[in-house]
Design a protein around this motif. Structure first.
Motif, PDB file in Angstrom:
ATOM      1  N   ALA A 178     -29.446  -0.222   9.928  1.00  0.00           N
ATOM      2  CA  ALA A 178     -28.001  -0.069  10.071  1.00  0.00           C
ATOM      3  C   ALA A 178     -27.476  -0.802  11.304  1.00  0.00           C
ATOM      4  N   THR A 179     -28.282  -0.837  12.349  1.00  0.00           N
ATOM      5  CA  THR A 179     -27.852  -1.479  13.597  1.00  0.00           C
ATOM      6  C   THR A 179     -28.008  -2.988  13.557  1.00  0.00           C
ATOM      7  N   GLN A 180     -29.200  -3.463  13.187  1.00  0.00           N
ATOM      8  CA  GLN A 180     -29.495  -4.896  13.265  1.00  0.00           C
ATOM      9  C   GLN A 180     -28.823  -5.718  12.165  1.00  0.00           C
ATOM     10  N   ALA A 185     -27.437 -13.531  15.161  1.00  0.00           N
ATOM     11  CA  ALA A 185     -27.659 -14.305  16.390  1.00  0.00           C
ATOM     12  C   ALA A 185     -27.239 -15.755  16.137  1.00  0.00           C
ATOM     13  N   LEU A 186     -25.971 -15.946  15.833  1.00  0.00           N
ATOM     14  CA  LEU A 186     -25.479 -17.252  15.404  1.00  0.00           C
ATOM     15  C   LEU A 186     -25.550 -18.315  16.493  1.00  0.00           C
ATOM     16  N   GLY A 187     -25.750 -17.907  17.733  1.00  0.00           N
ATOM     17  CA  GLY A 187     -25.858 -18.878  18.807  1.00  0.00           C
ATOM     18  C   GLY A 187     -27.260 -19.386  19.025  1.00  0.00           C
ATOM     19  N   ASN A 188     -28.224 -18.878  18.271  1.00  0.00           N
ATOM     20  CA  ASN A 188     -29.624 -19.257  18.452  1.00  0.00           C
ATOM     21  C   ASN A 188     -30.033 -20.290  17.399  1.00  0.00           C
ATOM     22  N   LEU A 192     -30.342 -19.985  13.237  1.00  0.00           N
ATOM     23  CA  LEU A 192     -29.577 -20.836  12.324  1.00  0.00           C
ATOM     24  C   LEU A 192     -30.492 -21.611  11.377  1.00  0.00           C
ATOM     25  N   TYR A 193     -31.663 -21.988  11.870  1.00  0.00           N
ATOM     26  CA  TYR A 193     -32.621 -22.708  11.020  1.00  0.00           C
ATOM     27  C   TYR A 193     -33.071 -21.812   9.872  1.00  0.00           C
ATOM     28  N   LEU A 194     -33.297 -20.537  10.177  1.00  0.00           N
ATOM     29  CA  LEU A 194     -33.691 -19.606   9.127  1.00  0.00           C
ATOM     30  C   LEU A 194     -32.514 -19.253   8.220  1.00  0.00           C
ATOM     31  N   VAL A 195     -31.300 -19.274   8.748  1.00  0.00           N
ATOM     32  CA  VAL A 195     -30.115 -19.114   7.887  1.00  0.00           C
ATOM     33  C   VAL A 195     -30.092 -20.233   6.849  1.00  0.00           C
ATOM     34  N   ALA A 196     -30.303 -21.469   7.319  1.00  0.00           N
ATOM     35  CA  ALA A 196     -30.321 -22.618   6.404  1.00  0.00           C
ATOM     36  C   ALA A 196     -31.456 -22.484   5.395  1.00  0.00           C
TER      37      ALA A 196
END
Length: 416
Positions: A178-180, A185-188, A192-196
């Protein structure tokens, strides 16, 4: 393309949804392939539950993309490559097919790496596992029909459901979820690589080619559209729930105790899960899920390329045709499988490319989604073309998804 009706009309009238069911479920089960599983695993280990929300946000995006694919297949009766060729010309069709070929090769490296990894968990030599897998996949296509191949693919894909059990017995911390979940962590760059990678693990070029061609090969018509959309919607939910289950399982176990673990292969993940879930679940059950995912994705990706190249080049391309009647179609299918298996056999460390393959898929999204939207605007009958609010929604979701995928991939790789 020479095709025959693959089911009696009577069965369609009595059980219309069951008669139409198939292409959407198959392509979505293939969507949760070995590279996707490794991507979800690494996401859970490295970032806990911070990439969990993304799995659910991708559900409607996946549905919108594949629904348009289904619409094009049903109302034009043409596969994706053929429709691009007829609408925009051969040059654009070959460009699209080239992207498909690159994505297919990457997918097969992931699938066969995973299949070989499952064999190695039990001491089976890589060459033996890969040979058995290729022979099985060749027999499925060369001795069957579209309907039989579809049934085998669904049966294999159902093994992925073991990941729900793995997530349950991993006893995830509900408070941490629920927390995480809402702490990205969009600034990391690594995040972002794992988002892609996760975006690329959900929308792949071969999925679009496969489902549109499968709809055409199955001879679905306008009366089947409603049921085909349900087929696609159910598949979109299932595939993302499987991804979420893998992420939750690894976040609750490896991520909570060894967040720096490197999970580049099936063996790495199974070994890391074993201390927390036991040998049976960590090794046997996880291996079964990966084996099913790898085999169904190998079928779908190889068929997608065989169909796609056939649609552009013009050779016969139906599973209803005998192999001697459609030599190029079956030849491309066989060549894909054999090439992928040989590369994985001679260069074992290709497994490290799993997440990179998904990022590559994300980088191809502008091309893939661009063609899809243009077809939705120009190739459909007037009353079925993208228009109004749905056109705006489709374009918006496609632009945001492709943009985030490309930005995340380039940023994570240090190129932006």
């Amino acid at each position: 393309m020479s095709q025959t009706v693959t089911r009696p009309k009577q069965s369609r009238s009595r059980l219309p949804f069951l008669a139409v069911l198939g292409p959407g479920i198959v392509v979505m089960l293939a969507d949760t392939e070995v590279g996707s599983i490794i991507t979800a695993s690494q996401s859970g280990v490295a970032w806990g539950y911070r990439l969990l929300l993304l799995q659910f946000l991708l559900m409607p995006i996946l549905y919108v993309v594949q629904e348009l694919t289904v619409r094009l297949g049903i109302f034009t009766g043409k596969g994706h490559g053929e429709l691009i060729r007829d609408t925009f010309g051969k040059g654009w069709a070959w460009l699209s097919a080239s992207g498909l070929a690159v994505a297919t090769v990457g997918a097969l490296l992931s699938e066969f790496s995973g299949v070989a990894g499952v064999g190695e968990l039990y001491g089976v030599p890589r060459a033996v596992t890969l040979t058995l897998a290729v022979v099985f996949l060749l027999v499925v296509a060369f001795t069957g029909s579209y309907r039989r191949v579809e049934r085998v693919a669904i049966a294999l894909g159902l093994f992925e459901f073991v990941f729900f059990g793995i997530a349950f017995v991993s006893h995830p911390d509900l408070h941490a979820i629920a927390t995480q979940t809402f702490q990205p962590a969009l600034g990391n760059p690594g995040y972002l690589y794992l988002v892609a990678a996760n975006i690329g693990a959900v929308i792949m070029p071969w999925m679009i080619f496969y489902q549109q061609s499968a709809v055409a090969d199955k001879k679905l018509g306008p009366a089947d559209f409603k049921y085909a959309r349900w087929d696609t919607a159910i598949g979109a939910v299932i595939t993302q729930l499987v991804m979420a289950a893998v992420l939750v399982a690894t976040a609750a176990t490896i991520g909570a105790h060894n967040p720096n673990a490197s999970l580049n292969s099936v063996g790495d993940i199974a070994a890391a899960l074993t201390p927390y879930l036991g040998v049976t679940i960590g090794k046997l059950v996880f291996g079964i899920g990966v084996l099913g995912a790898g085999l169904v994705a190998a079928i779908v990706a190889s068929l997608a390329l065989a169909w796609g190249l056939g649609e552009v080049a013009g050779y016969r391309r139906s599973l209803e045709d005998h192999p001697l009647q459609a030599k190029w179609f079956y030849g491309v299918y066989a060549a894909c499988l054999i090439l992928g298996a040989v590369l994985v056999a001679v260069v074992p460390n290709l497994v490290i490319l799993n997440i990179a393959v998904e990022v590559m898929n994300a980088l191809l999204l502008p091309l893939v989604l661009g063609f899809l939207i243009m077809l939705g605007l120009h190739a459909l009958p007037a009353h079925l073309k993208l228009r109004g609010w749905y056109m705006g929604l489709t374009i918006f979701l496609s632009v945001v998804t492709a943009g985030l995928g490309v930005y995340g991939g380039l940023t994570g790789a240090g190129l932006f």
